[in-house]
Write an enzyme that holds these catalytic residues in place. Structure first.
Site, PDB file in Angstrom:
ATOM      1  N   ASP A 134       0.890  -1.172  -0.014  1.00 35.19           N
ATOM      2  CA  ASP A 134       0.005   0.077   0.093  1.00 35.19           C
ATOM      3  C   ASP A 134       0.978   1.197   0.051  1.00 35.19           C
ATOM      4  OD1 ASP A 134      -1.623   2.158   0.763  1.00 35.19           O
ATOM      5  OD2 ASP A 134      -2.979   1.054   2.007  1.00 35.19           O
ATOM      6  N   VAL A 135       0.809   1.961  -0.951  1.00 31.57           N
ATOM      7  CA  VAL A 135       2.013   3.156  -1.251  1.00 31.57           C
ATOM      8  C   VAL A 135       1.810   4.270  -0.099  1.00 31.57           C
ATOM      9  CG1 VAL A 135       2.457   2.533  -3.596  1.00 31.57           C
ATOM     10  CG2 VAL A 135       0.447   4.389  -3.118  1.00 31.57           C
ATOM     11  N   TYR A 148     -12.705  16.112 -12.829  1.00 32.25           N
ATOM     12  CA  TYR A 148     -11.227  15.619 -12.751  1.00 32.25           C
ATOM     13  C   TYR A 148     -10.586  16.162 -11.356  1.00 32.25           C
ATOM     14  CZ  TYR A 148      -7.088  12.815 -13.733  1.00 32.25           C
ATOM     15  OH  TYR A 148      -6.291  11.940 -13.693  1.00 32.25           O
ATOM     16  N   LYS A 195      -1.938  15.324 -10.736  1.00 31.32           N
ATOM     17  CA  LYS A 195      -1.303  15.035 -11.654  1.00 31.32           C
ATOM     18  C   LYS A 195      -0.198  15.914 -12.144  1.00 31.32           C
ATOM     19  CE  LYS A 195      -2.969  10.851 -12.853  1.00 31.32           C
ATOM     20  NZ  LYS A 195      -2.147   9.552 -12.373  1.00 31.32           N
ATOM     21  N   ALA A 236     -10.318   2.228 -12.563  1.00 30.70           N
ATOM     22  CA  ALA A 236     -10.142   3.634 -11.815  1.00 30.70           C
ATOM     23  C   ALA A 236     -11.090   4.231 -12.595  1.00 30.70           C
ATOM     24  CB  ALA A 236      -8.844   4.376 -12.150  1.00 30.70           C
TER      25      ALA A 236
HETATM   26  P1  NAD Z   1      -6.642   0.758 -12.389  1.00 37.63           P
HETATM   27  O1  NAD Z   1      -7.681   0.764 -11.175  1.00 37.63           O
HETATM   28  O2  NAD Z   1      -6.460  -0.602 -12.842  1.00 37.63           O
HETATM   29  O3  NAD Z   1      -5.147   0.851 -11.477  1.00 37.63           O
HETATM   30  C1  NAD Z   1      -4.996   1.732 -10.451  1.00 37.63           C
HETATM   31  C2  NAD Z   1      -4.296   1.024  -9.455  1.00 37.63           C
HETATM   32  O4  NAD Z   1      -3.920   1.761  -8.338  1.00 37.63           O
HETATM   33  C3  NAD Z   1      -4.855  -0.045  -9.013  1.00 37.63           C
HETATM   34  O5  NAD Z   1      -3.909  -1.185  -9.135  1.00 37.63           O
HETATM   35  C4  NAD Z   1      -4.867   0.035  -7.419  1.00 37.63           C
HETATM   36  O6  NAD Z   1      -4.862  -1.015  -6.532  1.00 37.63           O
HETATM   37  C5  NAD Z   1      -3.815   1.097  -7.442  1.00 37.63           C
HETATM   38  N1  NAD Z   1      -3.934   1.728  -6.024  1.00 37.63           N
HETATM   39  C6  NAD Z   1      -4.614   2.798  -5.715  1.00 37.63           C
HETATM   40  N2  NAD Z   1      -4.480   3.309  -4.203  1.00 37.63           N
HETATM   41  C7  NAD Z   1      -3.331   2.555  -4.173  1.00 37.63           C
HETATM   42  C8  NAD Z   1      -2.691   2.436  -2.669  1.00 37.63           C
HETATM   43  N3  NAD Z   1      -2.892   3.053  -1.591  1.00 37.63           N
HETATM   44  N4  NAD Z   1      -1.509   1.531  -2.828  1.00 37.63           N
HETATM   45  C9  NAD Z   1      -1.420   0.689  -3.832  1.00 37.63           C
HETATM   46  N5  NAD Z   1      -1.710   0.870  -4.984  1.00 37.63           N
HETATM   47  C10 NAD Z   1      -2.926   1.587  -5.221  1.00 37.63           C
HETATM   48  O7  NAD Z   1      -6.719   1.968 -13.243  1.00 37.63           O
HETATM   49  P2  NAD Z   1      -5.625   2.559 -14.294  1.00 37.63           P
HETATM   50  O8  NAD Z   1      -6.605   3.426 -15.237  1.00 37.63           O
HETATM   51  O9  NAD Z   1      -4.826   1.268 -14.903  1.00 37.63           O
HETATM   52  O10 NAD Z   1      -4.918   3.555 -13.624  1.00 37.63           O
HETATM   53  C11 NAD Z   1      -3.409   3.384 -13.646  1.00 37.63           C
HETATM   54  C12 NAD Z   1      -2.780   4.809 -13.716  1.00 37.63           C
HETATM   55  O11 NAD Z   1      -3.103   5.291 -14.983  1.00 37.63           O
HETATM   56  C13 NAD Z   1      -3.166   5.848 -12.600  1.00 37.63           C
HETATM   57  O12 NAD Z   1      -2.087   6.662 -12.229  1.00 37.63           O
HETATM   58  C14 NAD Z   1      -4.219   6.656 -13.487  1.00 37.63           C
HETATM   59  O13 NAD Z   1      -4.486   8.067 -13.057  1.00 37.63           O
HETATM   60  C15 NAD Z   1      -3.722   6.709 -14.824  1.00 37.63           C
HETATM   61  N6  NAD Z   1      -4.392   7.161 -16.154  1.00 37.63           N
HETATM   62  C16 NAD Z   1      -5.440   6.455 -16.325  1.00 37.63           C
HETATM   63  C17 NAD Z   1      -6.208   6.840 -17.588  1.00 37.63           C
HETATM   64  C18 NAD Z   1      -7.643   6.135 -17.554  1.00 37.63           C
HETATM   65  O14 NAD Z   1      -8.330   6.765 -18.417  1.00 37.63           O
HETATM   66  N7  NAD Z   1      -7.841   4.890 -17.276  1.00 37.63           N
HETATM   67  C19 NAD Z   1      -5.765   7.708 -18.488  1.00 37.63           C
HETATM   68  C20 NAD Z   1      -4.634   8.318 -17.913  1.00 37.63           C
HETATM   69  C21 NAD Z   1      -3.789   8.114 -17.007  1.00 37.63           C
HETATM   70  O1  0WE Z   2      -6.587   9.194 -13.411  1.00 36.94           O
HETATM   71  C1  0WE Z   2      -7.699   8.746 -13.524  1.00 36.94           C
HETATM   72  C2  0WE Z   2      -8.715   7.907 -12.739  1.00 36.94           C
HETATM   73  C3  0WE Z   2      -8.373   8.688 -11.490  1.00 36.94           C
HETATM   74  C4  0WE Z   2      -9.587   8.074 -10.198  1.00 36.94           C
HETATM   75  C5  0WE Z   2     -10.435   7.571 -10.544  1.00 36.94           C
HETATM   76  C6  0WE Z   2     -11.145   7.119  -9.260  1.00 36.94           C
HETATM   77  C7  0WE Z   2     -12.470   6.419  -9.174  1.00 36.94           C
HETATM   78  C8  0WE Z   2     -13.018   5.561  -8.026  1.00 36.94           C
HETATM   79  C9  0WE Z   2      -8.948   8.464  -9.104  1.00 36.94           C
HETATM   80  N1  0WE Z   2      -9.853   8.050  -7.819  1.00 36.94           N
HETATM   81  C10 0WE Z   2     -10.556   7.402  -7.932  1.00 36.94           C
HETATM   82  N2  0WE Z   2     -11.403   7.168  -6.906  1.00 36.94           N
HETATM   83  C11 0WE Z   2     -12.328   6.312  -6.939  1.00 36.94           C
HETATM   84  O2  0WE Z   2     -12.932   6.206  -5.873  1.00 36.94           O
HETATM   85  N3  0WE Z   2      -8.210   8.935 -15.086  1.00 36.94           N
HETATM   86  C12 0WE Z   2      -7.301   9.708 -15.673  1.00 36.94           C
HETATM   87  C13 0WE Z   2      -9.375   8.377 -15.693  1.00 36.94           C
HETATM   88  C14 0WE Z   2     -10.378   9.679 -15.438  1.00 36.94           C
HETATM   89  O3  0WE Z   2     -10.915   9.601 -14.264  1.00 36.94           O
HETATM   90  C15 0WE Z   2     -11.822  10.850 -14.495  1.00 36.94           C
HETATM   91  C16 0WE Z   2     -11.729  11.290 -15.530  1.00 36.94           C
HETATM   92  C17 0WE Z   2     -10.997  10.259 -16.210  1.00 36.94           C
HETATM   93  C18 0WE Z   2     -10.286  10.533 -17.667  1.00 36.94           C
HETATM   94  C19 0WE Z   2     -12.633  11.282 -13.317  1.00 36.94           C
HETATM   95  C20 0WE Z   2     -13.389  12.336 -13.860  1.00 36.94           C
HETATM   96  C21 0WE Z   2     -13.346  12.905 -15.175  1.00 36.94           C
HETATM   97  C22 0WE Z   2     -12.525  12.255 -16.108  1.00 36.94           C
END
Ligand code: NAD
Ligand code: 0WE
Length: 265
Positions: A64-65, A156, A163, A196
Site C-alpha cells: 500500500d503506497v 477531474y 497529476k 479507476a
Molecule cells: P486501475 O484501477 O486498473 O489501476 C489503479 C491502481 O492503483 C490499482 O491497481 C490500485 O490497486 C492502485 N492503487 C490505488 N491506491 C493505492 C494504494 N494506496 N497503494 C497501492 N496501490 C494503489 O486504473 P488505471 O486506469 O490502470 O490507472 C493506472 C494509472 O493510470 C493511474 O495513475 C491513472 O491515474 C492513470 N491514467 C488512467 C487513465 C484512464 O483513463 N484509465 C488515463 C490516464 C492516466
Molecule cells: O486518473 C484517472 C482516474 C483517477 C481516479 C478514479 C477514481 C474512481 C474511483 C482516482 N480516484 C478514483 N477514486 C475512486 O473512488 N483517470 C485519468 C481516469 C479518469 O477519471 C476521471 C476522468 C478520467 C479520464 C474522473 C473524472 C473525469 C474524467
C-alpha cells in the site's frame, strides 16, 4: 531476443485485466523482461498472483503506497530476489470518490486533497527514493499521468492538481537521478475504461467525445500504452528523461475537430 531481455521490472498498480499496468506487463513480458508485481491489499492478492503466473513470474509482494513501512518492506523483498532493479513502473492514482463528482469549488475537502496528492503524487517520490540505491545504471522509472493536469475538464478536479504535481515530480526526479544514468518519464494516456474509470459519471460520453476530436478518431488501448511504456523502458529511449509523452491518439494537440467545426452553424 527481446528489447527488454534480461531486464528486471517491478510493476506497481495492476488490479485487473483492464489495468494500464496489465498492458505494460504484457508488453514487457513479450520483450523478455523479468517481472515482479505488487498488490494494494489482501483483496487483490490472489488476482495479482494470477497475473504474475500468466507472465511467468512468482514474485508478488504487498504494498500500500500510503504506508512507508510497506514500501520499505517491498524494497527489501525485491532486493532479496534481484541484485538490482532496471525498471520501476508506478501506475497508481486515487482520490476519494466524492472529489470526482461535481465542481471542485463545491466538493473538494482538505482531506480529499491530501489523499489524492499522497497516493497519486508523493508515492512516486517514496518508491523512487526507496529503490534509489538499488536501481541499475541506465534504469528507467515510469509513471502514468493524464491531460487533466494542464487543461480542465468536468469532475477531474483535485486529481488534475495531483497529476500536475506528479508531472513536476517526474522532472525533479529526472534532474536528481540523471547524473546516475537513471531516467524518469511519464506517459500521459488518453481515457481508457479501467477500474479507476468505472465509477466516473459520463465516462462513456467522455470516451465518445475524445474519439471524435482526436486526430486518429478513436481512443487508445492498454496495449498501445504498454508498447510505449516498453519503448521508454528500453535502451531505445536512452536519450529521453523528464518527459511527459502523450499516448492519446493526438487528442491533446487538437482544439476542435473539423467535424465539430462544421456542426457549428
Ligand atoms: P486501475 O484501477 O486498473 O489501476 C489503479 C491502481 O492503483 C490499482 O491497481 C490500485 O490497486 C492502485 N492503487 C490505488 N491506491 C493505492 C494504494 N494506496 N497503494 C497501492 N496501490 C494503489 O486504473 P488505471 O486506469 O490502470 O490507472 C493506472 C494509472 O493510470 C493511474 O495513475 C491513472 O491515474 C492513470 N491514467 C488512467 C487513465 C484512464 O483513463 N484509465 C488515463 C490516464 C492516466
Ligand atoms: O486518473 C484517472 C482516474 C483517477 C481516479 C478514479 C477514481 C474512481 C474511483 C482516482 N480516484 C478514483 N477514486 C475512486 O473512488 N483517470 C485519468 C481516469 C479518469 O477519471 C476521471 C476522468 C478520467 C479520464 C474522473 C473524472 C473525469 C474524467
Amino acid at each position: 531476443m527481446g528489447l527488454l531481455s534480461g531486464k528486471t521490472a517491478l510493476i506497481v498498480g495492476i488490479a485487473s485485466k483492464k489495468s494500464i499496468a496489465y498492458g505494460i506487463a504484457k508488453s514487457y513480458h513479450e520483450q523478455g523482461a523479468k517481472l515482479a508485481f505488487t498488490y494494494q491489499n489482501e483483496k487483490l492478492k490472489s488476482r495479482v498472483e494470477g497475473f504474475a503466473e500468466e507472465f511467468g513470474s512468482d514474485l508478488v509482494f504487498a504494498c500500500d503506497v500510503a504506508i512507508d513501512e510497506e514500501i520499505n518492506q517491498l524494497k527489501d523483498n525485491v532486493c532479496q530476489q534481484w541484485p538490482s532493479l532496471d525498471i520501476l513502473v508506478h501506475s497508481v492514482g486515487y482520490a476519494p470518490a466524492h472529489e470526482l463528482e461535481g465542481d471542485m469549488v463545491d466538493v473538494s475537502t482538505r482531506e480529499g486533497f491530501r489523499i489524492a496528492h499522497d497516493i497519486s503524487s508523493y508515492s512516486l517520490i517514496a518508491l523512487t527514493s526507496a529503490f534509489k540505491d538499488h536501481l541499475s545504471e541506465s534504469a528507467s522509472v515510469l509513471t502514468l499521468t493524464y491531460h487533466g493536469s494542464t487543461q480542465t475538464l468536468p469532475n477531474y478536479n483535485v486529481m488534475g492538481m495531483a497529476k500536475a504535481s506528479l508531472e513536476a515530480g517526474v522532472r525533479y526526479l529526472a534532474s536528481n537521478l540523471g547524473p546516475s544514468g537513471i531516467r524518469v518519464n511519464a506517459i500521459s494516456a488518453g481515457p481508457i475504461r479501467t477500474l479507476a474509470a468505472s465509477g466516473i459519471k459520463s465516462f462513456r460520453k467522455m470516451l465518445k467525445d475524445n474519439a471524435q476530436r482526436a486526430p486518429l478518431r478513436r481512443n487508445v488501448t492498454i496495449e498501445e500504452v504498454g508498447n510505449t511504456a516498453m519503448f521508454l523502458a528500453s535502451d531505445l529511449a536512452s536519450g529521453i528523461t523528464g518527459e511527459i509523452l502523450y499516448v492519446d491518439a493526438g487528442f491533446n494537440t487538437c482544439a476542435i475537430s473539423s467535424a465539430q467545426m462544421l456542426e457549428q452553424d
